[in-house]
Write an enzyme that holds these catalytic residues in place. Structure first.
Site: not given
Length: 281
Positions: A108, A160
């Site tokens: 990764s 949010k």
């Protein structure tokens, strides 16, 4: 500049009597890639932590090459990109080759870092690849209910509080996260293709997030061959000195003193442990 070089530059005539050897600088990039390392974790990689080591490594006067010794299961994509871009910037400024050596795992983000090198090598048992994107977390809604705790969250903006771990998971939030993953995956794939070019094989599994051992990774074009740092450097630069530059560690870590085991630190350490455990380490 080494201690010998400094002395030679300050004492008249000494420079003529001191053999000035070429240098191959080695930078150790070991740990999970994260912007906020835990005091309880096994080490961490981020631009702030490795900047001084990179600067020292590329700062040698008779620098022949820089070797990256990588052992990382990955981590934050932004820090992976920042460190890799800094390596390329310094390599271009100095005009020196960069070689990457994968140890236990370069997966990764760890492989993202390896692709900053001009050539990549690994041990036959190294795990290489994992070209994909993953994120994880915890959900605490049941825990709050069990102890009768009321969650109070106030926001301005409909999105949010996306993926708030103390609120029930919403399908639309998961869909948003998947789109972000897809965009990041595309950027990762583009970086690998840019750096590896025609060395990559045309294989469908290459960008699925799978990992391979060294020999298969060579066959796929993810790395350039098998070999250890000492072996390759000795063959290519037999007369050069090897100078190791390690990223800075927090003061408590250098003194061998552990930080208080706060809940957040423990949780972060568990998360980083999970990153290594995906590869049996």
């Amino acid at each position: 500049m080494s201690v010998t070089d400094k002395l030679a530059s300050r004492i008249p005539g000494l420079a003529d009597r001191v053999e000035r050897k070429d240098v191959v600088a080695v930078v150790k990039l070991h740990g999970v890639i994260t912007p906020s390392p835990s005091p309880l974790a096994r080490g961490a990689i981020n631009l702030n932590a490795v900047e001084s080591a990179l600067t020292r490594a590329f700062g040698h006067d008779r620098l022949k090459a820089v070797a990256l010794l990588i052992n990382s299961p990955g981590g934050a994509p932004t820090q992976s990109g920042l460190v890799a871009e800094r390596i390329r910037q310094l390599a271009d400024e100095k005009g020196v080759p960069v070689l990457a050596f994968c140890e236990d795992v370069a997966a990764s983000g760890g492989y993202w870092l390896a692709c900053a090198a001009d050539e990549i090598f690994a041990h036959r048992t190294s795990m290489v690849g994992s070209i994909g994107v993953i994120s994880g977390g915890f959900g605490f809604t049941g825990l709050l209910e069990r102890f009768g705790i009321e969650r109070r969250l106030h926001t301005a903006g409909a999105n949010k509080s996306r993926l708030d771990p103390f609120s029930p998971e919403k399908p639309e939030d998961v869909e948003w996260l998947k789109k972000m993953h897809t965009q990041l995956h595309d950027l990762f794939v583009s970086w690998v293709k840019e750096r590896r070019g025609d060395r990559l094989t045309d294989t469908e599994d290459l960008f699925t997030g799978d990992v391979w051992l060294g020999a298969k990774a060579t066959e796929l074009g993810l790395i350039d061959g098998l070999g250890s740092l000492r072996q390759i450097i000795t063959e290519r630069y037999p007369d050069a000195d090897i100078s190791v530059a390690e990223p800075k560690r927090p003061l408590l870590a250098r003194l061998g003193v552990g930080a208080p085991a706060a809940a957040s630190a423990v949780l972060d350490a568990v998360t980083q442990k999970a990153a290594w455990s995906r590869f049996g380490l």
